[in-house]
Design a protein around this motif. Sequence first.
Motif: not given
Length: 602
Positions: A359, A363, A376, A380-381, A384, A472, A477, A480
């Motif tokens: 984080d 990211l 990225k 990120n997935s 999460e 996002y 973002k 994302l």
Amino acid sequence: MNKKSHNQTDKKRRKVIKKHIQFRAKHKLKPQDKRKVLVVVIEIAILFLVLVLFSHMILQKSKVYSINALAVSNPDSTFSHGSTAKIYLWLKEGSGNVFIDTSPMSSIDLQASIRYSNKLACEFLEEDCSKYDFFYRVDTSSFMVSGPSASMAIAVLTVAALKDLPINDSVAVTGTINSGYLIGPVAGLLQKVQSTFETNIKTILIPFGQSIVKSENQTINLTEYGKVMGNKGVIEITSLYDALEYFTGKKFYEKKVVNVSDQKYETVMKEVANKLCDRTKNLLVQVNSSLAEDEESYLNLAQQFYNDSLDAMSKGNFYAAASFCFSANPRLLYLLLKRNPDEVGELETFVKSKIDFFDNNLLTKEAKTLGDLQIKGVVNSRVEEAKKELAKFENNQSDLFSLAYAFERIYSAVLWSKFYSLDTKQLNFDQDYLKKQCMDMIYELNSMKEFLKFYVPESMLSSINLDLPKKYFEESKYDLCLFESLKTRASLNVFNTYLFVDQSRFNETISEKLNAAFKEIQKQTAKGYFPIVAYSYYTYAKQLAEKNESSSAILFSEYALELSKMDLFLRKEKGFHFNFYIQILILGFILGYLFRDILRQV
């Protein structure tokens, strides 16, 4: 030449020069005259611009494209009847709006399918359609225009209009359009074919696999029926590529021999697969040493995943091998945690620390390449998912499987991060454009979900959550947001596939979707990009298809399709751009300047 003749020539030259100087002096413009000339030049430029703009507007208004489609009313009723429909498109410069006019009324699902077809057509051509407005009109004798069966016709019409191609008026088409630009099945084909008998339509394009229909306990071959009863050619097609060739005579895809693999990718992915599968092997040894009876199902499934990974590894499919081993690892770790509860706290701390690390580091980086943007998104997935599973464990400390899954997910994120900076072809992303693309995607996803509610119980769509892309977007973002939106669209496309594909040719559909994904990956590779994630999902979908795991194969082929087109939603930052009207104005000034000597005589 003697001296005397030379002097005479020299005198004549000086006399001509003198007269020219006198002429220039006599006709030299005074300051007020210069201003008059400048005014006239400007007037000519403006007049030229107005004339060109006027003619341009006239041409725009007069250019209308049309295509034949087929419709049916009450397709499941004994009173059903077919009809032909004419769809018109007027294209003009604008801002990406889609306007729909039907005669008679149209249903919401038709409006949604027109917008979806328009979007796919723009993606097919890799065209920025935000600079156009689209005006569609559907004319038919039916009381109500509804359903998605005209969506292939809409896509063909849109492509032809954008490319200014003539459309063969003796051809008609019926069929849905799905991801990968594939045609999907429709109802009422017999009635639709019959509706063309009194028309000038000579060729009827229908979805692949639907030429055999049943009517009143009879089996009818539409190809033979159309030929005998109406002298019509009824032809099965599989995709937008086929339809465009029949309507326009133009082939839009010629297979290119492009090596879609990448040596750097293969090296890193093999390393990732080896690490995940070595971990699986070690966990199996630890678990097998002390197995309880109620744990056999976890172990057996994990062992099967590991065996699948060995098969994939032997074929050089390293992403599939890594995925199989990842599927095994949470189950094995769960069994170990049950026996070693003292390790739970340490594991929880590790997961939290890695989540914080991602984080606050990777990211937060701004992706500079298409590959980095995809990595990225993948990392990120996984982060999460790890957060979600960790929250489950924190709410219920006995839920050790959620903790095990969170650990393995964050560990896979660590391994995926090794791909960051692998792509070296840098792009400067236009953030404002990216923001608009995300906003449009969220709107499209909402429309797709509402469209599916006409055919699917809402409870089945509950797994499709649009909150993450919206989150996002609100956090600015946009990279994302785009990645998650494309994955969500892939999930929605799975529902479309199940709805509009005949189950008898489901395996053929998977093969067609994989071929479509491969085409898109080829296109990207030819441009100098290597779509790391899309290619990984493509190879995994192939492996799943070989194992006859149809549902998962469809999902990952959809992921591959959507993410292989990711560059269409990006745009390099551009400097000042002379648009059409500025060019015309400048041309007018140039013409005015060239006529300056004429103006001086006025």
